[in-house]
Motif scaffolding. Structure first.
Motif, short mmCIF file in Angstrom:
data_model
loop_
_atom_site.label_atom_id
_atom_site.label_comp_id
_atom_site.label_asym_id
_atom_site.label_seq_id
_atom_site.Cartn_x
_atom_site.Cartn_y
_atom_site.Cartn_z
N MET A 60 0.85 -1.20 0.00
CA MET A 60 0.00 0.00 0.00
C MET A 60 0.87 1.22 0.00
O MET A 60 1.87 1.28 0.66
N SER A 61 0.51 2.23 -0.78
CA SER A 61 1.34 3.41 -0.85
C SER A 61 1.25 4.15 0.48
O SER A 61 0.18 4.30 1.05
N GLY A 62 2.43 4.64 0.92
CA GLY A 62 2.45 5.32 2.21
C GLY A 62 1.60 6.56 2.20
O GLY A 62 0.96 6.90 3.17
N GLY A 63 1.58 7.24 1.03
CA GLY A 63 0.84 8.50 0.98
C GLY A 63 -0.64 8.30 1.21
O GLY A 63 -1.28 9.04 1.96
N ALA A 64 -1.17 7.27 0.58
CA ALA A 64 -2.62 7.06 0.70
C ALA A 64 -2.99 6.76 2.13
O ALA A 64 -3.96 7.28 2.66
N THR A 65 -2.19 5.91 2.78
CA THR A 65 -2.55 5.57 4.16
C THR A 65 -2.40 6.78 5.06
O THR A 65 -3.14 6.94 6.02
N ILE A 106 -10.56 9.65 -20.73
CA ILE A 106 -11.01 8.81 -19.62
C ILE A 106 -9.83 8.02 -19.05
O ILE A 106 -9.64 7.93 -17.83
N GLU A 107 -9.01 7.46 -19.97
CA GLU A 107 -7.85 6.69 -19.50
C GLU A 107 -6.93 7.55 -18.66
O GLU A 107 -6.45 7.13 -17.60
N ASP A 108 -6.66 8.76 -19.13
CA ASP A 108 -5.76 9.64 -18.38
C ASP A 108 -6.32 9.96 -17.00
O ASP A 108 -5.59 9.95 -16.01
N ALA A 109 -7.63 10.26 -16.97
CA ALA A 109 -8.24 10.57 -15.68
C ALA A 109 -8.10 9.38 -14.73
O ALA A 109 -7.72 9.54 -13.57
N PHE A 110 -8.40 8.17 -15.26
CA PHE A 110 -8.30 6.99 -14.40
C PHE A 110 -6.88 6.81 -13.90
O PHE A 110 -6.63 6.54 -12.72
N LYS A 111 -5.91 6.97 -14.82
CA LYS A 111 -4.52 6.77 -14.41
C LYS A 111 -4.13 7.78 -13.34
O LYS A 111 -3.47 7.45 -12.36
N SER A 112 -4.56 9.03 -13.54
CA SER A 112 -4.14 10.04 -12.55
C SER A 112 -4.84 9.80 -11.21
O SER A 112 -4.21 9.90 -10.16
N PHE A 113 -6.13 9.44 -11.22
CA PHE A 113 -6.81 9.19 -9.96
C PHE A 113 -6.18 8.01 -9.23
O PHE A 113 -6.04 8.03 -8.02
N SER A 114 -5.82 6.98 -10.01
CA SER A 114 -5.34 5.78 -9.33
C SER A 114 -3.94 5.95 -8.78
O SER A 114 -3.49 5.15 -7.98
N THR A 115 -3.23 7.00 -9.21
CA THR A 115 -1.89 7.19 -8.66
C THR A 115 -1.83 8.33 -7.65
O THR A 115 -0.82 8.53 -7.01
N ARG A 116 -2.94 9.06 -7.51
CA ARG A 116 -2.91 10.16 -6.54
C ARG A 116 -2.95 9.63 -5.13
O ARG A 116 -3.63 8.68 -4.82
N ASP A 117 -2.22 10.32 -4.26
CA ASP A 117 -2.08 9.88 -2.87
C ASP A 117 -3.32 10.09 -2.03
O ASP A 117 -3.51 9.44 -1.03
N ASP A 118 -4.13 11.09 -2.43
CA ASP A 118 -5.21 11.46 -1.53
C ASP A 118 -6.55 10.89 -1.96
O ASP A 118 -7.58 11.27 -1.42
N ILE A 119 -6.53 9.98 -2.94
CA ILE A 119 -7.80 9.40 -3.38
C ILE A 119 -7.85 7.95 -2.94
O ILE A 119 -6.92 7.18 -3.19
#
Lengths: 124, 263
Positions: free
Chosen positions: A1-6, A56-69
């Motif tokens: 799990m990414s440290g940022g998300a947790t 849509i692909e770009d949005a998904f990729k960016s959401f899935s790599t953002r720490d705060d989502i």
């Protein structure tokens, strides 16, 4: 799990993001999940018939790599368009949830997560 | 030929005890891991059932929510652009708690309201009731979705852990334990062979000694016969011993021939 998300999850909370048609997104924004941060990045994407698959692909990729989502809600008919991305997506956080839209009722046969679950079951 | 796969150690009795202890440890570890995998799988199935249930429910809830939005738009007009514009700060967020299942830490989401809803005052112009209803429907939907998200993350995390645990169980069962068993068998066979060698060597030496002794006695008997002693049994044991010793070269205690040393 990414440290940022947790970190966000434990602190003031992480965001729920939405990729959907106008109705869906409006509804959820009304409930209060929408946010635009300092860089004018939002956590939602409104998809209409003019939106390209790559957007849509770009949005998904960016959401899935953002720490705060922590959660990504996506209408099922939109999920169909990026099915290849979803089938290869295996991170537990952020979670991808497929939701029905006004015109497309929920179809459990198409859900990526449930498909994977079925294969696990048959492997048991 | 490599043959059986075993550990390379020097075959001693000490090594044997060590190996036996390791075997016991491996077997214990195997059964413990198996139990863990079973417990996790049980929980896994439970979660899966719940997920399917809630997903169906969610389908219904979303439909209702969409309806109410349509209603509200009908009365209050299309308020979507305004809503999108005003979405600056999210009030509804998720926080993660920890749940522990058989030693596995699973994340659990809970919804968390941070401040007041911006759209409290929305739609006061027209159709405020519908807008409010719509908002409440969607808020309920979000709560349900957060629960679903929770289940889904647990599900995916558990899946990973179960796969890994099963891998370990299989590794112990098919690689580690046979290896140790082969090593134990090897040590045992080496020790047995060593014992057999010892035994054989001892036997051989005994046989040789016996032969040697038999030869000596024969020679002694022959000499004495020459010297004219017909009946061996008349002689004292001591004399007999010294006679035999004299014939064979004598022992340390034989001082018949020694001259007194005068300084």
């Amino acid at each position: 799990m990414s440290g940022g998300a947790t970190a966000a999850l434990k602190g003031h909370g992480a965001l729920i993001s939405v990729i959907g048609d106008e109705t869906t997104v409006t509804g959820f924004l009304l409930a209060g999940i929408g946010e635009k941060n300092a860089k004018m990045e939002s956590n939602f994407l409104i998809v209409d018939n003019k939106t390209t698959v790559s957007t849509i692909e770009d949005a998904f990729k960016s959401f899935s790599t953002r720490d705060d989502i922590a959660v990504i809600l996506i209408n099922q008919f939109i999920a169909e368009e990026i099915r290849h991305l979803l089938d290869n997506y295996t991170k537990p956080i952020p979670t991808v949830l497929e939701i029905p839209s006004k015109d497309h009722p929920y179809d459990s046969a198409k859900d990526s997560i449930l498909k994977r679950a079925k294969t696990m079951f048959s492997a048991e | 030929m490599s043959g059986k796969d075993k550990l390379d150690i020097f075959p001693t009795r000490m090594a044997l005890t060590v190996m036996k202890a390791r075997l016991k440890g491996a077997q214990k570890g195997h059964s413990l891991l198996k139990k863990k995998a079973d417990a996790l799988t049980m929980r896994f199935r439970q979660i899966l059932g719940k997920i399917v249930e809630i997903k169906e429910l969610m389908g219904e809830v979303m439909k209702e929510a969409a309806f109410s939005l349509a209603e509200a738009s009908f009365v209050a007009g299309d308020f979507s652009p305004m809503v999108v514009e005003n979405a600056q700060k999210a009030q509804l967020r998720v926080r993660a708690g920890k749940d522990n299942v058989a030693g596995v830490v699973l994340p659990v989401f809970e919804h968390f309201v941070d401040g007041n809803n911006h759209f409290e005052l929305a739609g006061l112009g027209r159709g405020g009731r519908q807008v409010k209803g719509c908002r409440e429907k969607y808020t309920k939907a979000v709560e349900l979705l957060i629960e679903l998200a929770s289940l889904q993350t647990s599900f995916l995390t558990l899946d990973e852990v179960i796969k890994m645990t099963n891998r370990r169980v299989n590794a112990i069962e098919h690689v580690i334990i046979p290896r140790i068993e082969n090593t134990v068998a090897y040590i045992n066979s080496e020790l047995d062979e060593r014992d057999r060698e010892e035994f054989f060597r001892l036997k051989k030496i005994q046989a040789k000694k016996k032969k040697l002794n038999a030869e000596r006695e024969e020679m002694a008997m022959a000499r004495l016969a020459e010297l004219g002693v017909s009946d061996f049994g008349e002689l004292q044991d001591r004399e007999r011993a010294s006679a035999a010793a004299a014939v064979t070269g004598g022992g340390l205690n034989d001082d018949a021939d020694d001259q007194d040393l005068l300084f």
